[in-house]
Each structure stands twice: as structure tokens, then as C-alpha cells.
Design a protein around this motif. Structure first.
Motif, PDB file in Angstrom:
ATOM      1  N   LYS A  44      -9.422  -0.066   3.927  1.00  0.00           N
ATOM      2  CA  LYS A  44      -8.423   0.076   4.992  1.00  0.00           C
ATOM      3  C   LYS A  44      -7.328   1.007   4.490  1.00  0.00           C
ATOM      4  O   LYS A  44      -6.991   1.017   3.300  1.00  0.00           O
ATOM      5  CB  LYS A  44      -7.829  -1.292   5.351  1.00  0.00           C
ATOM      6  CG  LYS A  44      -7.011  -1.317   6.641  1.00  0.00           C
ATOM      7  CD  LYS A  44      -6.437  -2.709   6.883  1.00  0.00           C
ATOM      8  CE  LYS A  44      -7.511  -3.702   7.263  1.00  0.00           C
ATOM      9  NZ  LYS A  44      -7.925  -3.561   8.687  1.00  0.00           N
TER      10      LYS A  44
ATOM     11  N   SER B 102       2.458  -0.306   9.134  1.00  0.00           N
ATOM     12  CA  SER B 102       1.338  -0.855   9.906  1.00  0.00           C
ATOM     13  C   SER B 102       0.522  -1.834   9.078  1.00  0.00           C
ATOM     14  O   SER B 102       0.090  -2.883   9.568  1.00  0.00           O
ATOM     15  CB  SER B 102       0.444   0.282  10.413  1.00  0.00           C
ATOM     16  OG  SER B 102       1.141   1.128  11.301  1.00  0.00           O
ATOM     17  N   LEU B 103       0.309  -1.502   7.801  1.00  0.00           N
ATOM     18  CA  LEU B 103      -0.454  -2.390   6.932  1.00  0.00           C
ATOM     19  C   LEU B 103       0.274  -3.717   6.729  1.00  0.00           C
ATOM     20  O   LEU B 103      -0.355  -4.777   6.639  1.00  0.00           O
ATOM     21  CB  LEU B 103      -0.721  -1.719   5.585  1.00  0.00           C
ATOM     22  CG  LEU B 103      -1.686  -0.529   5.609  1.00  0.00           C
ATOM     23  CD1 LEU B 103      -1.765   0.122   4.224  1.00  0.00           C
ATOM     24  CD2 LEU B 103      -3.077  -0.953   6.064  1.00  0.00           C
TER      25      LEU B 103
ATOM     26  N   LYS C 130       1.923  -5.268   8.857  1.00  0.00           N
ATOM     27  CA  LYS C 130       1.792  -6.073  10.071  1.00  0.00           C
ATOM     28  C   LYS C 130       0.340  -6.452  10.358  1.00  0.00           C
ATOM     29  O   LYS C 130       0.084  -7.201  11.306  1.00  0.00           O
ATOM     30  CB  LYS C 130       2.369  -5.300  11.253  1.00  0.00           C
ATOM     31  CG  LYS C 130       3.861  -5.056  11.151  1.00  0.00           C
ATOM     32  CD  LYS C 130       4.357  -4.174  12.290  1.00  0.00           C
ATOM     33  CE  LYS C 130       5.859  -3.896  12.155  1.00  0.00           C
ATOM     34  NZ  LYS C 130       6.329  -2.975  13.215  1.00  0.00           N
ATOM     35  N   ASP C 131      -0.587  -5.913   9.565  1.00  0.00           N
ATOM     36  CA  ASP C 131      -2.007  -6.174   9.779  1.00  0.00           C
ATOM     37  C   ASP C 131      -2.340  -7.596   9.335  1.00  0.00           C
ATOM     38  O   ASP C 131      -2.074  -7.979   8.194  1.00  0.00           O
ATOM     39  CB  ASP C 131      -2.830  -5.150   8.983  1.00  0.00           C
ATOM     40  CG  ASP C 131      -4.315  -5.281   9.217  1.00  0.00           C
ATOM     41  OD1 ASP C 131      -4.921  -6.232   8.673  1.00  0.00           O
ATOM     42  OD2 ASP C 131      -4.889  -4.427   9.920  1.00  0.00           O
ATOM     43  N   ASP C 132      -2.926  -8.385  10.208  1.00  0.00           N
ATOM     44  CA  ASP C 132      -3.182  -9.791   9.904  1.00  0.00           C
ATOM     45  C   ASP C 132      -4.086  -9.971   8.689  1.00  0.00           C
ATOM     46  O   ASP C 132      -3.846 -10.846   7.851  1.00  0.00           O
ATOM     47  CB  ASP C 132      -3.803 -10.494  11.120  1.00  0.00           C
ATOM     48  CG  ASP C 132      -2.798 -10.714  12.237  1.00  0.00           C
ATOM     49  OD1 ASP C 132      -1.579 -10.699  11.935  1.00  0.00           O
ATOM     50  OD2 ASP C 132      -3.223 -10.879  13.393  1.00  0.00           O
TER      51      ASP C 132
ATOM     52  N   LYS D  38      -2.087  -9.144   5.567  1.00  0.00           N
ATOM     53  CA  LYS D  38      -1.115 -10.209   5.291  1.00  0.00           C
ATOM     54  C   LYS D  38      -1.793 -11.430   4.683  1.00  0.00           C
ATOM     55  O   LYS D  38      -1.287 -12.017   3.731  1.00  0.00           O
ATOM     56  CB  LYS D  38      -0.383 -10.599   6.583  1.00  0.00           C
ATOM     57  CG  LYS D  38       0.632  -9.581   7.038  1.00  0.00           C
ATOM     58  CD  LYS D  38       1.581 -10.134   8.073  1.00  0.00           C
ATOM     59  CE  LYS D  38       0.901 -10.350   9.397  1.00  0.00           C
ATOM     60  NZ  LYS D  38       1.875 -10.723  10.451  1.00  0.00           N
TER      61      LYS D  38
END
Length: 238
Positions: free
Chosen positions: A214, A220-221, A223-225, A228
């Protein structure tokens, strides 16, 4: 500034890197994130040509450096701060910093850069004649970074700069990394503390078992589930 294309590394039968590709633009802080064994340090070593590549290429400032010897890579302005600091423990702080400038001949500029390093790391100035091996872990990390800056890096490779440090020192190290970048040095940061790394990076790449799984803007990373959950302890508030 840096283009890594289809980079592969084997340790015997073990595939440490499986054809990874990424790039670093001038002025950026790019971070490589992943768990132990993901291939982060191997990536830096392959870029610096400390280890042999199985396949792939490394382009620095438009030139293919895939087969360039490590000492020559240093003279091009691509400098690595190794994991574990690896200072010269029996030498003084000043001697360690001077070793960072061993390929340089511009004595007045070396003195100026020494003052710059002392400005970034006031504790090193306080301990200029102290034997480096007697410094604290945080001070040794500062010395390793200062030694690298004495080589006048255009691109600085940082390998786990926060490893083993107390939280207050981690904060200090990351503030200094930002200052180094703001002063004009591009940075490729390998770091297990994903939250801290993404907090200062412009973009990030997630490595897993030698592959980039990824990538994207750091915000953005964060906030990526999936990111996280795997690397940020499932935290939701940023």
C-alpha cells in the motif's frame, strides 16, 4: 531524486525483497513502514549498495547507481544513518563528526557545517570532547545523525532513528528530522513508529514480506482502517 525499480534481494533461498518500486522527490520526507522482517532495512542497504541486489535498479538524480561502490555513493550525496547508530565508540564526539566529513576538502565549509550540527544538537556541543561510547542512547542517535550531516547529504536515509529511545527523546528526534528537511535535505525514513513517521512524512509506503502492499499520502494512510489496525494500534483520532 530517487527511483527504485523492481528491487529484489535474496539471502540464500530467502526472498527478502520481491521486486519493490517507489520514488522520492526532492524536498520530500518519504517513509517506509512495516513490521520486523518486512524488508525496510534491506531496502536501504540495497540502495546504498551495502548488500548485493538480485534484480532491479536504483536511479539517483538521473544516474543509475545500482553498481556504484558504497564509498562513491557517499560522495554523490546519498548518506545513510544506520540502524543501531554505529558510532565510533572509542572516539570523541568531535572526532566522530569529523569522520563524517572524511571525503570533503572544503575546510572552511566543514567548520561551518560543524557549527550547524552543534546548533541542531546543542547536547553534542556540550559533550564535544566526551568519548562517544559513554553518551546516552539518545545522544548517540544525535551523533549518528550529525555525523551524516557532515557529509553534506542531498538525500538522507534514516534507519529506525527512534529505536530504543524514551518517548520524550523520540519527540525531539522527530522535530530535528523535520528541521533537517526544512533546511533543504530530502529524507527517506525507515521507522517502526508508524504514527510518528506518518506525522512528518509527505508520503508513505507500507512493506510486508518484501513487497509494497500500500502507498499514498501520509495523511490518507493515517486514516486507512487497515493501516490503523496493523500499524497504528487501531487508533482513530488524528
Amino acid at each position: 531524486m530517487l527511483e527504485v525499480r523492481d528491487l529484489a534481494v535474496h539471502y540464500g533461498a530467502i526472498r527478502a525483497l520481491r521486486g519493490i518500486s517507489f520514488d522520492v522527490a526532492e524536498g520530500e520526507i518519504i517513509t517506509l513502514i512495516g513490521s520486523n522482517g518486512a524488508g525496510k532495512t534491506t531496502t536501504l542497504h540495497a540502495i546504498s549498495n551495502i548488500i548485493r541486489k538480485t534484480a532491479g535498479s536504483v536511479i539517483f538524480d538521473g544516474n543509475d547507481i545500482s553498481a556504484v561502490l558504497p564509498d562513491r555513493i557517499v560522495t554523490l550525496g546519498l548518506i545513510q544513518v544506520p540502524e543501531g547508530r554505529r558510532i565510533f565508540a572509542n572516539l570523541s564526539v568531535k572526532d566522530n563528526l569529523e569522520m563524517g566529513a572524511y571525503v570533503r576538502k572544503d575546510r572552511p565549509a566543514i567548520r561551518s557545517d560543524m557549527d550547524m550540527v552543534y546548533g541542531l544538537f546543542p547536547r553534542l556541543k556540550e559533550r564535544v570532547r566526551q568519548v562517544a561510547g559513554t553518551l546516552s542512547g539518545g545522544e548517540q542517535q544525535m551523533l549518528a545523525m550529525g555525523r551524516a550531516l557532515m557529509s553534506k547529504p542531498r538525500l538522507l536515509l534514516l534507519d529506525e532513528p527512534s529505536m530504543g529511545l524514551a518517548p520524550i527523546l523520540v519527540d525531539e528526534i522527530f522535530l530535528i528530522i523535520k528541521r533537517i528537511n526544512e533546511a533543504g535535505t530530502t529524507i527517506l525514513l525507515v521507522e517502526q513508529n508508524a504514527f510518528k513517521a506518518l506525522g512528518i512524512a509527505s508520503r508513505g509506503y507500507i512493506l510486508e514480506t518484501g513487497q509494497v502492499i500500500k502507498s499514498g499520502p501520509a495523511k490518507s494512510l493515517m486514516k486507512d482502517d487497515a493501516v490503523k489496525e496493523a500499524y497504528l494500534g487501531g487508533q482513530n483520532d488524528y
